[in-house]
Design a protein around this motif. Structure first.
Motif, PDB file in Angstrom:
ATOM      1  N   VAL A  70      -2.989   1.303   7.339  1.00 29.41           N
ATOM      2  CA  VAL A  70      -2.813   1.842   8.693  1.00 29.41           C
ATOM      3  C   VAL A  70      -2.300   0.824   9.715  1.00 29.41           C
ATOM      4  CG1 VAL A  70      -4.514   3.680   8.403  1.00 29.41           C
ATOM      5  CG2 VAL A  70      -5.272   1.411   9.118  1.00 29.41           C
ATOM      6  N   GLN A  71      -1.974  -0.377   9.272  1.00 28.06           N
ATOM      7  CA  GLN A  71      -1.532  -1.409  10.209  1.00 28.06           C
ATOM      8  C   GLN A  71      -0.222  -1.025  10.891  1.00 28.06           C
ATOM      9  OE1 GLN A  71      -2.678  -4.160  11.851  1.00 28.06           O
ATOM     10  NE2 GLN A  71      -2.339  -5.825  10.392  1.00 28.06           N
ATOM     11  N   ILE A  72      -0.172  -1.203  12.225  1.00 28.17           N
ATOM     12  CA  ILE A  72       1.051  -0.990  12.987  1.00 28.17           C
ATOM     13  C   ILE A  72       1.523  -2.352  13.486  1.00 28.17           C
ATOM     14  CG2 ILE A  72       2.109   0.109  14.986  1.00 28.17           C
ATOM     15  CD1 ILE A  72       1.256   2.104  12.876  1.00 28.17           C
ATOM     16  N   GLY A  73       2.758  -2.709  13.150  1.00 31.70           N
ATOM     17  CA  GLY A  73       3.285  -4.019  13.529  1.00 31.70           C
ATOM     18  C   GLY A  73       4.259  -3.929  14.680  1.00 31.70           C
TER      19      GLY A  73
ATOM     20  N   SER B 200       4.808  -1.813   7.707  1.00 27.57           N
ATOM     21  CA  SER B 200       4.220  -0.593   7.137  1.00 27.57           C
ATOM     22  C   SER B 200       4.696  -0.353   5.703  1.00 27.57           C
ATOM     23  CB  SER B 200       4.562   0.619   8.008  1.00 27.57           C
ATOM     24  OG  SER B 200       3.934   0.524   9.259  1.00 27.57           O
ATOM     25  N   PHE B 201       5.972  -0.602   5.459  1.00 29.58           N
ATOM     26  CA  PHE B 201       6.560  -0.322   4.141  1.00 29.58           C
ATOM     27  C   PHE B 201       6.098  -1.315   3.070  1.00 29.58           C
ATOM     28  CE2 PHE B 201      10.299  -0.565   1.173  1.00 29.58           C
ATOM     29  CZ  PHE B 201      10.142   0.703   0.630  1.00 29.58           C
ATOM     30  N   LEU B 202       5.972  -2.583   3.446  1.00 27.61           N
ATOM     31  CA  LEU B 202       5.645  -3.618   2.452  1.00 27.61           C
ATOM     32  C   LEU B 202       4.237  -4.201   2.613  1.00 27.61           C
ATOM     33  CD1 LEU B 202       8.996  -5.654   2.437  1.00 27.61           C
ATOM     34  CD2 LEU B 202       8.273  -3.881   0.828  1.00 27.61           C
TER      35      LEU B 202
ATOM     36  N   THR C 206      -2.010   6.564   6.111  1.00 24.58           N
ATOM     37  CA  THR C 206      -1.155   5.878   5.141  1.00 24.58           C
ATOM     38  C   THR C 206      -0.037   5.152   5.893  1.00 24.58           C
ATOM     39  OG1 THR C 206       0.573   7.542   4.748  1.00 24.58           O
ATOM     40  CG2 THR C 206      -1.538   7.862   3.605  1.00 24.58           C
ATOM     41  N   PRO C 207       0.679   4.260   5.203  1.00 21.06           N
ATOM     42  CA  PRO C 207       1.794   3.543   5.856  1.00 21.06           C
ATOM     43  C   PRO C 207       2.905   4.451   6.364  1.00 21.06           C
ATOM     44  CG  PRO C 207       1.130   2.431   3.837  1.00 21.06           C
ATOM     45  CD  PRO C 207       0.409   3.743   3.858  1.00 21.06           C
ATOM     46  N   VAL C 208       2.918   5.709   5.947  1.00 20.32           N
ATOM     47  CA  VAL C 208       3.948   6.637   6.419  1.00 20.32           C
ATOM     48  C   VAL C 208       3.874   6.785   7.937  1.00 20.32           C
ATOM     49  CG1 VAL C 208       4.742   9.042   6.359  1.00 20.32           C
ATOM     50  CG2 VAL C 208       4.068   7.887   4.241  1.00 20.32           C
ATOM     51  N   ALA C 209       2.664   6.746   8.507  1.00 20.43           N
ATOM     52  CA  ALA C 209       2.494   6.854   9.959  1.00 20.43           C
ATOM     53  C   ALA C 209       3.207   5.702  10.668  1.00 20.43           C
ATOM     54  CB  ALA C 209       1.012   6.864  10.317  1.00 20.43           C
ATOM     55  N   GLY C 210       3.086   4.501  10.120  1.00 21.59           N
ATOM     56  CA  GLY C 210       3.764   3.348  10.700  1.00 21.59           C
ATOM     57  C   GLY C 210       5.266   3.462  10.602  1.00 21.59           C
ATOM     58  N   ILE C 211       5.756   4.032   9.503  1.00 17.95           N
ATOM     59  CA  ILE C 211       7.201   4.228   9.324  1.00 17.95           C
ATOM     60  C   ILE C 211       7.705   5.274  10.323  1.00 17.95           C
ATOM     61  CG2 ILE C 211       8.958   5.077   7.718  1.00 17.95           C
ATOM     62  CD1 ILE C 211       7.266   3.834   5.450  1.00 17.95           C
ATOM     63  N   VAL C 212       6.938   6.340  10.514  1.00 14.05           N
ATOM     64  CA  VAL C 212       7.301   7.373  11.487  1.00 14.05           C
ATOM     65  C   VAL C 212       7.352   6.770  12.890  1.00 14.05           C
ATOM     66  CG1 VAL C 212       6.534   9.499  12.623  1.00 14.05           C
ATOM     67  CG2 VAL C 212       6.394   9.293  10.127  1.00 14.05           C
ATOM     68  N   HIS C 213       6.405   5.912  13.206  1.00 19.66           N
ATOM     69  CA  HIS C 213       6.369   5.242  14.523  1.00 19.66           C
ATOM     70  C   HIS C 213       7.663   4.452  14.758  1.00 19.66           C
ATOM     71  CE1 HIS C 213       5.756   0.805  14.914  1.00 19.66           C
ATOM     72  NE2 HIS C 213       5.535   1.064  16.191  1.00 19.66           N
ATOM     73  N   ALA C 214       8.146   3.776  13.705  1.00 20.08           N
ATOM     74  CA  ALA C 214       9.381   3.001  13.823  1.00 20.08           C
ATOM     75  C   ALA C 214      10.589   3.918  14.024  1.00 20.08           C
ATOM     76  CB  ALA C 214       9.576   2.139  12.583  1.00 20.08           C
ATOM     77  N   VAL C 215      10.602   5.061  13.324  1.00 19.03           N
ATOM     78  CA  VAL C 215      11.710   6.029  13.462  1.00 19.03           C
ATOM     79  C   VAL C 215      11.726   6.625  14.869  1.00 19.03           C
ATOM     80  CG1 VAL C 215      12.619   8.237  12.647  1.00 19.03           C
ATOM     81  CG2 VAL C 215      11.747   6.563  10.998  1.00 19.03           C
ATOM     82  N   VAL C 216      10.526   6.929  15.398  1.00 21.54           N
ATOM     83  CA  VAL C 216      10.424   7.489  16.747  1.00 21.54           C
ATOM     84  C   VAL C 216      11.002   6.505  17.771  1.00 21.54           C
ATOM     85  CG1 VAL C 216       8.796   8.133  18.574  1.00 21.54           C
ATOM     86  CG2 VAL C 216       8.479   8.998  16.254  1.00 21.54           C
ATOM     87  N   LEU C 217      10.661   5.237  17.624  1.00 22.15           N
ATOM     88  CA  LEU C 217      11.178   4.215  18.534  1.00 22.15           C
ATOM     89  C   LEU C 217      12.692   4.067  18.407  1.00 22.15           C
ATOM     90  CD1 LEU C 217       8.434   1.451  18.231  1.00 22.15           C
ATOM     91  CD2 LEU C 217       9.035   2.727  20.283  1.00 22.15           C
ATOM     92  N   LEU C 218      13.210   4.210  17.193  1.00 20.04           N
ATOM     93  CA  LEU C 218      14.658   4.139  16.985  1.00 20.04           C
ATOM     94  C   LEU C 218      15.370   5.277  17.714  1.00 20.04           C
ATOM     95  CD1 LEU C 218      17.156   2.968  15.581  1.00 20.04           C
ATOM     96  CD2 LEU C 218      16.603   4.393  13.583  1.00 20.04           C
TER      97      LEU C 218
ATOM     98  N   GLU D  98       0.820  -1.216   0.000  1.00 19.64           N
ATOM     99  CA  GLU D  98       0.000   0.000   0.000  1.00 19.64           C
ATOM    100  C   GLU D  98       0.852   1.263   0.000  1.00 19.64           C
ATOM    101  OE1 GLU D  98      -3.056   0.932  -0.268  1.00 19.64           O
ATOM    102  OE2 GLU D  98      -3.966  -1.049  -0.454  1.00 19.64           O
ATOM    103  N   PHE D  99       2.066   1.177   0.529  1.00 19.21           N
ATOM    104  CA  PHE D  99       2.926   2.359   0.605  1.00 19.21           C
ATOM    105  C   PHE D  99       3.127   2.980  -0.771  1.00 19.21           C
ATOM    106  CE2 PHE D  99       7.176   4.210   0.175  1.00 19.21           C
ATOM    107  CZ  PHE D  99       7.145   5.186   1.167  1.00 19.21           C
ATOM    108  N   PHE D 100       3.388   2.147  -1.779  1.00 22.62           N
ATOM    109  CA  PHE D 100       3.687   2.658  -3.123  1.00 22.62           C
ATOM    110  C   PHE D 100       2.442   3.211  -3.812  1.00 22.62           C
ATOM    111  CE2 PHE D 100       6.893  -0.577  -2.164  1.00 22.62           C
ATOM    112  CZ  PHE D 100       8.046   0.180  -2.303  1.00 22.62           C
ATOM    113  N   SER D 101       1.274   2.717  -3.429  1.00 23.08           N
ATOM    114  CA  SER D 101       0.028   3.264  -3.979  1.00 23.08           C
ATOM    115  C   SER D 101      -0.296   4.609  -3.337  1.00 23.08           C
ATOM    116  CB  SER D 101      -1.129   2.286  -3.751  1.00 23.08           C
ATOM    117  OG  SER D 101      -0.888   1.059  -4.382  1.00 23.08           O
ATOM    118  N   CYS D 102      -0.112   4.683  -2.016  1.00 28.92           N
ATOM    119  CA  CYS D 102      -0.448   5.911  -1.285  1.00 28.92           C
ATOM    120  C   CYS D 102       0.497   7.056  -1.603  1.00 28.92           C
ATOM    121  CB  CYS D 102      -0.445   5.642   0.217  1.00 28.92           C
ATOM    122  SG  CYS D 102      -1.752   4.529   0.781  1.00 28.92           S
TER     123      CYS D 102
END
Length: 562
Positions: A73-76, A66-68, A327-339, A9-13
């Protein structure tokens, strides 16, 4: 023809992405990242591994899912459902065994997605899902009792089984540390009260901040040193671990294979359930196969960096949606915040009280238990109740692998039994009531069944469970008839056992010079019978499109015989 369905979904959004959406995703990702921190730590510790392994899992698996993934909106990340499995594997096989089991589960998940089996996971019976979910919740609650009450076992090791744990707890109940019990109670109350004040600010985060500060002040200024914190038990590394491939041992692979199946099944169920619930909230539709492939890749990569099994996390996914993530960007941001938290703020986590984390997990277990759903299912048919209770008690007393296996087998057996009960086989004598053939009244006269002709009607699937029933009925009728007509207009499918049974009945009848005539075979069943060579045995002339033609064929056979 495409071999598999993989559309992240990331590439579509991202094709239609704008500043407004990014701002919304950024805020949602920031909040979800903060929410995920205490949960990742709590799940890791409860699973028998160090705190940073939970955060590493949330970072790597969260980013990949999130990326793949196939959901917007799924958070893993790590979830409570895996605590029981991970703890058992770590205790028996160590971290190396856990890595092997997780990688195997990841491969299975990828294969499920590649072969487009995403929809199949949804057919797991609901009582089985509720049973093992509630069982896991009770098991998680049980594991938190020592930290919640501050129990001291005097050097005795905590048994792995449910009953053994509670025997030990009651044996040492007099060692309750009331400071720890108070911390747990306050944490639970804060989490329970927060939704009344704000639904956007997570109660678990507020509880950890308030209680951690309070405990720090008590230790510093009041001399209360009996409340254990994360730092008292673990040394926390504020860096990403180096990549290290798990050593594959064939003997270990064989032993861990059933556990890997359980991890894969549980991960797939929870992830797709979370994605389905999310679809309803944002009016979208996820791609199950893509989601499974992404989940599989995440579980293959994460163990290389020391992580634990991951799946879609429904609570964090709902938090993402409620805070504007689309969008999956929110999930990617969540991962960056945790990093960033891991690299720069992780040392502060050592001040978090273990009793506070126990309170967080007790609330997680309560929410996970679904006791209202469990109670409602108890009023369902007895067979469903039996499957529910069996899965629940096997999960609690034995383990999840046994529970899911037994629950699925029993559910399948009961389903077959129900189908058998719905399939009716009747013998029509003398005449056929045409008015009973349709759902509207007709003025046609009844069809007369010629003397010496028996008409059997099968209403429902003709498979191995029903085939024997029909054989017994026909053999009990004796061999005084001249022709047997088998009406199959209401047979939606026939399996190999059904074909074998029909062939035996045909051969048995032919030994007594009694021809078999088939009537009204639908197209799907017709193709199956034709491919099996059954029509050669019966004879093409005895395959009739409807009962009128079949009766006429029977009269002709009777006249020839006379």
């Amino acid at each position: 023809m495409r071999t598999f369905d993989f559309k992240p979904e990331f590439f579509s959004c991202i094709k239609k992405y704008d500043k407004k959406t990014f701002t919304s995703d950024l805020m949602a990702g920031l909040i979800v990242g903060i929410v995920a921190l205490p949960l990742a730590i709590a799940f890791a510790i409860a699973s028998g591994v160090t705190p940073e392994k939970g955060i590493v899992t949330a970072i790597i698996a969260g980013f990949i899912i999130s990326f793949l993934g196939g959901s917007k909106v799924q958070i893993g990340g790590p979830t409570g459902a895996f605590i029981v499995i991970v703890y058992g594997v770590v205790q028996t096989y160590g971290l190396g065994g856990l890595a092997i089991a997780t990688v195997l589960a990841g491969v299975m998940l990828v294969l499920l997605g590649v072969f487009k089996l995403g929809a199949v996971i949804k057919f797991i019976p609901y009582p089985v899902v509720v049973g093992f979910t509630s069982g896991i919740a009770l098991t998680i609650f049980s594991t938190q009792i020592p930290d919640a009450l501050g129990l001291s076992f005097g050097g005795e090791s905590v048994p792995g089984d449910f009953i053994g744990k509670w025997i030990l707890y009651f044996k040492h109940i007099t060692t309750v540390n009331w400071w720890n019990a108070g911390v747990t109670l306050v944490s639970v109350l804060i989490i329970a009260m927060m939704p009344r004040l704000s639904r956007k600010i997570p109660g678990s985060l507020v509880a950890i901040i308030i209680v951690t500060v309070a405990v720090y002040l008590l230790k510093t200024f009041a001399g209360v040193n009996c409340i254990d914190t994360i730092g008292d038990r673990f040394s926390i590394s504020a860096s990403l671990p180096k990549a290290e491939m798990p050593a594959l041992d064939w003997e270990a692979v064989k032993n861990l294979f059933p556990i890997a199946i359980t991890i894969a099944a549980l991960g797939a169920i929870e992830s797709l359930l979370s994605a389905t619930v999310a679809d309803g909230m944002i009016s979208a539709r996820h791609n199950s196969n893509t989601e499974l492939i992404a989940l599989g890749i995440a579980n293959i990569v994460t163990p290389i960096f020391g992580g634990i099994p991951a799946t879609g996390a429904i609570a964090r996914t709902m938090t993402n949606i409620n805070n504007g993530g689309r969008t999956p960007v929110a999930g990617i941001v969540h991962a960056v915040v945790l990093l960033l938290i891991l690299l720069f703020l992780m040392p502060l986590a050592r001040f978090i009280p273990m009793a506070c984390l126990a309170g967080v997990l007790i609330v997680v277990a309560y929410n996970m238990s679904g006791w209202r759903t469990f109670k409602a299912l108890l009023s369902n048919p007895k067979s469903d109740v039996f499957v529910l209770l069996l899965t629940f008690f096997l999960t609690v007393i034995f383990d999840l692998t046994v529970a899911i296996s037994a629950g699925l087998i029993l559910a399948c057996v009961l389903f077959i039994r129900r189908v058998m009960e719905t399939t009716e086989i009747s013998v029509l004598k003398n005449e056929i009531d045409v008015n009973a053939e349709t759902d509207f009244e007709t003025k046609e006269e009844n069809l007369i069944i010629p003397k010496g002709v028996e008409v059997y009607e099968i209403n429902g699937p003709y498979f191995f469970g029903v085939a024997t029933k029909f054989e017994e009925m026909m053999s009990g009728r004796g061999n005084k008839t001249k022709v047997r007509i088998i009406r199959m207009r209401k047979v939606p499918f026939v399996d190999s056992t059904g074909i074998h049974n029909l062939s035996n009945l045909c051969k048995m009848s032919q030994k007594h010079n009694i021809p078999i005539v088939l009537s009204g075979v639908n197209e799907k069943v017709h193709q199956t019978l034709q491919a099996s060579g059954f029509y050669t045995l019966v004879g093409e002339d005895n395959i009739c499109p409807n009962i009128n033609v079949a009766l006429e064929r029977a009269r002709k056979i009777c006249n020839i015989a006379e």
